[in-house]
Design an enzyme around this catalytic site. Structure first.
Site, PDB file in Angstrom:
ATOM      1  N   TYR A   1      13.549  -2.021  -3.284  1.00  0.00           N
ATOM      2  CA  TYR A   1      12.134  -2.101  -2.919  1.00  0.00           C
ATOM      3  C   TYR A   1      11.382  -0.871  -3.420  1.00  0.00           C
ATOM      4  CZ  TYR A   1       7.978  -2.773   0.011  1.00  0.00           C
ATOM      5  OH  TYR A   1       6.694  -2.948   0.461  1.00  0.00           O
TER       6      TYR A   1
ATOM      7  N   LYS B   1       8.533  -0.999  -6.353  1.00  0.00           N
ATOM      8  CA  LYS B   1       7.143  -0.704  -6.030  1.00  0.00           C
ATOM      9  C   LYS B   1       6.608   0.444  -6.885  1.00  0.00           C
ATOM     10  CE  LYS B   1       6.359  -3.921  -3.060  1.00  0.00           C
ATOM     11  NZ  LYS B   1       5.379  -4.986  -3.347  1.00  0.00           N
TER      12      LYS B   1
ATOM     13  N   SER C   1       2.576  -0.648  -2.411  1.00  0.00           N
ATOM     14  CA  SER C   1       3.048  -0.122  -1.133  1.00  0.00           C
ATOM     15  C   SER C   1       2.943   1.383  -1.209  1.00  0.00           C
ATOM     16  CB  SER C   1       4.507  -0.523  -0.890  1.00  0.00           C
ATOM     17  OG  SER C   1       5.068   0.182   0.209  1.00  0.00           O
TER      18      SER C   1
END
Length: 273
Positions: free
Chosen positions: A145, A149, A132
């Protein structure tokens, strides 16, 4: 050109689009996801083999890789695409942190453990990680998150640095806003994630397809991410100050909003990153 692949998180979004593009190009594909019913619909549409299961666990990854080799004979490319988020910060529980790290990071580690020895014996292979832009920058509003990532990108870098001379290609797809269910469920963060143009899952799949013809590590469907990454590296304090200003805007919006918004949490569904 390779002609066999495994795609995780393939029931919808980016994973589904990648699997569809590969089969349209004549590849043999195995698809995986926790959502067995939706995964089967992808298999029915594309001719791929559906292997439902939890690829965040070692047993799930081992079963997927073994089944793929039994079905395909060899695996040229493994798309480690499954990913989840929490939309939480310090309020994320230990269980939510653990689930996010298992899915977004350790799933890649476990896939590599089972694939790299086979690829070394075969003379090469390719691991494509859906990370991402959050893995290069940060993700306001979702600490698990963002951290996971970054870790996914870091592990992919380590693999590339360690094995590229032995024929193993590692690539990291790092998109920003993509029109998936994950974006739709991002609540108050949606405006932030769509400051730049959003892409369709098919457009990200096109970028992934084109990247297969190269050994480029970073695959950036949103080209502006490269500039942001350079600014972050060259002027980290200024970049962090800018991100904090965005956070202040989010705080202000939350304080002035008269419409309650729900905050989704991570679920067992292996949503696309």
């Amino acid at each position: 050109m390779p002609d066999t692949a495994v795609v995780t998180g393939a029931a919808r979004g980016i994973g589904r689009a990648i699997a569809t593009r590969l089969t349209r190009e004549g590849w043999q594909v195995v698809v995986a996801d926790l959502d067995a019913a939706e995964l089967q619909s992808v298999a029915d549409e594309t001719g791929a083999l559906a292997v439902p299961g939890d690829t965040s666990t070692d047993a799930g990854v081992r079963h997927l890789v073994d089944t793929a080799y039994d079905h395909l004979g060899h695996v040229d490319v493994f798309f480690a695409n499954a990913g989840i988020g929490t939309l939480k910060g310090l309020d994320a529980s230990d269980d939510e942190w653990a689930r996010t790290l298992e899915t977004n990071v350790l799933a890649h580690v476990r896939a590599a453990r089972h694939l790299v020895p086979r690829w070394l014996d075969a003379g090469g292979g390719r691991l494509v990680v859906t990370a991402s832009a959050a893995g290069l920058l940060t993700m306001l509003g979702d600490a698990p998150y963002s951290v996971s990532k970054h870790a996914a990108v870091s592990f992919a870098e380590w693999l590339s640095a360690t094995y590229r001379h032995r024929g193993i290609v590692v690539q990291a797809i790092c998109p920003q806003g993509v029109q998936t269910r994950m974006l739709d469920g991002s609540g108050p963060l949606k405006d932030l994630l769509t400051l730049d143009a959003t892409l369709t899952a098919d457009e990200v799949a096109d970028a992934a397809w084109q990247a297969l013809a190269t050994d480029a590590f970073y695959v950036l469907p949103h080209p502006e991410v490269s500039g942001y990454y350079e600014q972050r590296a060259a002027h980290p304090d200024a970049w962090l100050a800018g991100m904090n200003r965005l956070q202040q805007k989010l705080d202000h919006q939350a304080q002035t909003s008269t419409t309650p918004t729900s905050t989704p949490t991570s679920t067992p569904t292996q949503e696309n990153a």
